[in-house]
Design an enzyme around this catalytic site. Sequence first.
Site, mmCIF file in Angstrom:
data_model
loop_
_atom_site.group_PDB
_atom_site.id
_atom_site.type_symbol
_atom_site.label_atom_id
_atom_site.label_comp_id
_atom_site.label_asym_id
_atom_site.label_seq_id
_atom_site.Cartn_x
_atom_site.Cartn_y
_atom_site.Cartn_z
ATOM 1 N N LYS A 76 -66.892 -57.373 12.376
ATOM 2 C CA LYS A 76 -67.443 -58.207 11.293
ATOM 3 C C LYS A 76 -67.162 -57.580 9.924
ATOM 4 O O LYS A 76 -66.698 -58.235 9.010
ATOM 5 C CB LYS A 76 -68.952 -58.344 11.517
ATOM 6 N N ASN A 77 -67.432 -56.273 9.820
ATOM 7 C CA ASN A 77 -67.347 -55.637 8.507
ATOM 8 C C ASN A 77 -65.917 -55.374 8.055
ATOM 9 O O ASN A 77 -65.700 -54.968 6.915
ATOM 10 C CB ASN A 77 -68.148 -54.327 8.493
ATOM 11 N N ASP A 134 -76.108 -49.036 10.986
ATOM 12 C CA ASP A 134 -76.030 -50.277 11.769
ATOM 13 C C ASP A 134 -76.222 -50.050 13.266
ATOM 14 O O ASP A 134 -76.250 -51.013 14.036
ATOM 15 C CB ASP A 134 -74.686 -50.979 11.522
ATOM 16 N N ILE A 154 -80.344 -44.906 4.541
ATOM 17 C CA ILE A 154 -79.461 -45.750 3.731
ATOM 18 C C ILE A 154 -80.201 -46.963 3.179
ATOM 19 O O ILE A 154 -80.146 -47.237 1.986
ATOM 20 C CB ILE A 154 -78.218 -46.160 4.542
ATOM 21 N N ARG A 192 -74.502 -61.648 2.417
ATOM 22 C CA ARG A 192 -74.279 -60.639 1.392
ATOM 23 C C ARG A 192 -72.790 -60.497 1.039
ATOM 24 O O ARG A 192 -72.425 -60.266 -0.101
ATOM 25 C CB ARG A 192 -74.818 -59.313 1.941
ATOM 26 N N ARG A 229 -75.048 -63.826 13.516
ATOM 27 C CA ARG A 229 -74.271 -63.469 12.321
ATOM 28 C C ARG A 229 -73.229 -62.417 12.645
ATOM 29 O O ARG A 229 -72.209 -62.331 11.975
ATOM 30 C CB ARG A 229 -75.200 -62.890 11.248
ATOM 31 N N CYS A 275 -79.154 -59.915 5.266
ATOM 32 C CA CYS A 275 -80.337 -59.520 6.024
ATOM 33 C C CYS A 275 -81.359 -58.879 5.095
ATOM 34 O O CYS A 275 -80.999 -58.168 4.145
ATOM 35 C CB CYS A 275 -79.946 -58.512 7.104
ATOM 36 N N ARG A 282 -81.161 -54.807 -2.113
ATOM 37 C CA ARG A 282 -79.735 -54.515 -1.986
ATOM 38 C C ARG A 282 -79.055 -54.874 -3.307
ATOM 39 O O ARG A 282 -78.390 -55.893 -3.436
ATOM 40 C CB ARG A 282 -79.142 -55.271 -0.804
ATOM 41 N N PRO A 283 -79.228 -53.992 -4.299
ATOM 42 C CA PRO A 283 -78.672 -54.304 -5.618
ATOM 43 C C PRO A 283 -77.144 -54.289 -5.597
ATOM 44 O O PRO A 283 -76.542 -53.784 -4.647
ATOM 45 C CB PRO A 283 -79.199 -53.171 -6.496
ATOM 46 N N ILE A 284 -76.531 -54.855 -6.651
ATOM 47 C CA ILE A 284 -75.066 -54.816 -6.733
ATOM 48 C C ILE A 284 -74.603 -54.107 -8.009
ATOM 49 O O ILE A 284 -73.526 -54.345 -8.514
ATOM 50 C CB ILE A 284 -74.432 -56.223 -6.609
ATOM 51 N N ASP A 285 -75.490 -53.201 -8.510
ATOM 52 C CA ASP A 285 -75.163 -52.525 -9.772
ATOM 53 C C ASP A 285 -73.875 -51.693 -9.683
ATOM 54 O O ASP A 285 -73.107 -51.624 -10.643
ATOM 55 C CB ASP A 285 -76.350 -51.641 -10.205
HETATM 56 C C1 UD1 Z 1 -72.014 -52.488 4.393
HETATM 57 C C2 UD1 Z 1 -71.996 -53.182 5.732
HETATM 58 C C3 UD1 Z 1 -73.349 -53.068 6.407
HETATM 59 C C4 UD1 Z 1 -73.761 -51.600 6.504
HETATM 60 C C5 UD1 Z 1 -73.677 -50.915 5.144
HETATM 61 C C6 UD1 Z 1 -73.932 -49.410 5.211
HETATM 62 C C7 UD1 Z 1 -70.372 -54.942 5.363
HETATM 63 C C8 UD1 Z 1 -70.095 -56.398 5.282
HETATM 64 N N1 UD1 Z 1 -71.660 -54.577 5.525
HETATM 65 O O1 UD1 Z 1 -73.006 -53.154 3.601
HETATM 66 O O2 UD1 Z 1 -73.244 -53.639 7.704
HETATM 67 O O3 UD1 Z 1 -75.087 -51.531 6.964
HETATM 68 O O4 UD1 Z 1 -72.362 -51.108 4.584
HETATM 69 O O5 UD1 Z 1 -73.061 -48.807 6.088
HETATM 70 O O6 UD1 Z 1 -69.463 -54.135 5.350
HETATM 71 N N2 UD1 Z 1 -76.417 -49.944 -3.149
HETATM 72 C C9 UD1 Z 1 -76.877 -49.929 -4.448
HETATM 73 N N3 UD1 Z 1 -76.133 -50.579 -5.392
HETATM 74 C C10 UD1 Z 1 -74.973 -51.243 -5.091
HETATM 75 C C11 UD1 Z 1 -74.514 -51.239 -3.760
HETATM 76 C C12 UD1 Z 1 -75.263 -50.578 -2.799
HETATM 77 O O7 UD1 Z 1 -77.908 -49.355 -4.771
HETATM 78 O O8 UD1 Z 1 -74.345 -51.822 -6.003
HETATM 79 C C13 UD1 Z 1 -77.217 -49.263 -2.090
HETATM 80 C C14 UD1 Z 1 -77.761 -50.276 -1.073
HETATM 81 O O9 UD1 Z 1 -78.946 -50.881 -1.516
HETATM 82 C C15 UD1 Z 1 -77.961 -49.404 0.139
HETATM 83 C C16 UD1 Z 1 -76.805 -48.390 0.038
HETATM 84 O O10 UD1 Z 1 -76.377 -48.424 -1.324
HETATM 85 O O11 UD1 Z 1 -79.177 -48.725 0.055
HETATM 86 C C17 UD1 Z 1 -75.630 -48.700 0.953
HETATM 87 O O12 UD1 Z 1 -75.135 -49.969 0.669
HETATM 88 P P1 UD1 Z 1 -73.605 -50.372 0.865
HETATM 89 O O13 UD1 Z 1 -72.817 -49.226 1.390
HETATM 90 O O14 UD1 Z 1 -73.146 -51.029 -0.379
HETATM 91 O O15 UD1 Z 1 -73.739 -51.467 2.004
HETATM 92 P P2 UD1 Z 1 -73.095 -52.901 2.037
HETATM 93 O O16 UD1 Z 1 -71.709 -52.855 1.495
HETATM 94 O O17 UD1 Z 1 -74.042 -53.909 1.516
#
Ligand code: UD1
Length: 418
Positions: free
Chosen positions: A22-23, A305, A327, A92, A397, A116, A121-124
Amino acid sequence: MDNYRIKGGNVLSGTVKVSGAKNAALPIIAASVMTRGESVLSSCPEISDVDSMLKILKALGCRIKNAGETISIVPDDMDRCMIPDELMKEMRSSVFLAGALLTRCGEAVISSPGGCDIGKRPIDIHIDGLEKLGASIMHTNDRLILRAGDMKGTDIHLPYPSVGATENIMMAALGAAGVTRIFNCAREPEIVDLQKYLNLCGAKIGGAGTGIITIKGKTPLRGSCHDILPDRIEAGTYLLMALGTGGKIRLSNINGILLGPLIDVLEAAGYIIEQGDSFIYAESAGNEKVKCSIVTEPYPGFPTDLQPQLTAFLVKNGAGSVIKENIFENRMDYAHQLKKMGADIEISQKEVIIKNNNILCGTHVKAKDLRGGAALMIAGLMAEGETIVGNTKYIKRGYSRIGEKIRGLGGEITENEG
Ligand code: UD1
């Protein structure tokens, strides 16, 4: 309500062919919009997140042909760069399209991504990276309007190795003139697979799988054929399911290196594990003692995961073990459901301690997220009596034909669509 009814107590044994990840599939499908001509992706998992991503691509004007695990994408007539709000909320990973659309159209309009509920789960980190490349970002109402302007390659240091931000910035950097280097990037194998697909399309990207990725921007990209990397999380889920019920399992289409941290735990406990380039075999030696202390970490650490599924397994097999989530801030909801089934565990926001091993009793439980849902299915298969796992939509999913695969191993499960 939609649910899986599971009759516990059967020993699950046999062979499972691992589906595509999936990822890996989701960012690669998003990346395909940056190319011209057809991309043919094989071994795509048949999961609802892939369906949602394809719906977005169709809404943007891509031509899609979908035949089971093979998907053809032709983005040549794409004429929109705004992701419809209702589709954005489905998952997401819709956020990956920000970088891809900036490169393809010079503009992207997105709203808050769904996904989920496992904490904030911010995108900063995504946004900061895109801004460092020179993209301008405007917030209006609930939307983000991103414009590429004159994006230029640069050095970007991530404050945390976010998987999604690494992938998003890689894609946006393809539309930036010159060279971009991403430092402290995530090293997940799925990022290596994205690099592999993009390089087949003509990109010049190096370093995925290490802590620095280098991207040369503005190379023309044409569609290509790519076989999606196998899903290490799906593989780990079936491994724990079979061993948890006392069975033996052969997983085909998976390289054991991808599951290193889980195999280390099982081998240390005494399980017999054999592995090759494309299989893992596991069985009980009859005398294992599992007592582990696990902390989830970015790759190559123990994957978040697989945290819920490992905990479910330990509830029956690993007294004294401690599982710490490092995480996501809120990934323990499933543990309260395990308690409802009789698990003798202590739960805090980020930690579960397995006090004693005891027999679980089937009852009604509800999946609140994808991997937590998989953990409840493992628990149901190990339990006495019937377990009803509600909210199958979360499980679908990310798990391709899960009911069929469980029945193939000798499990008893039926699905009600509610
Ligand atoms: C991806 C995976 C998900 C997995 C996760 C961690 C996909 C589609 N999903 O999710 O299955 O659980 O990696 O291995 O590949 N964070 C911030 N700001 C940001 C981005 C992330 O604070 O802009 C934080 C998140 O809230 C979280 C941590 O960083 O606490 C890890 O997130 P991230 O590695 O970005 O996970 P995803 O890409 O969402």
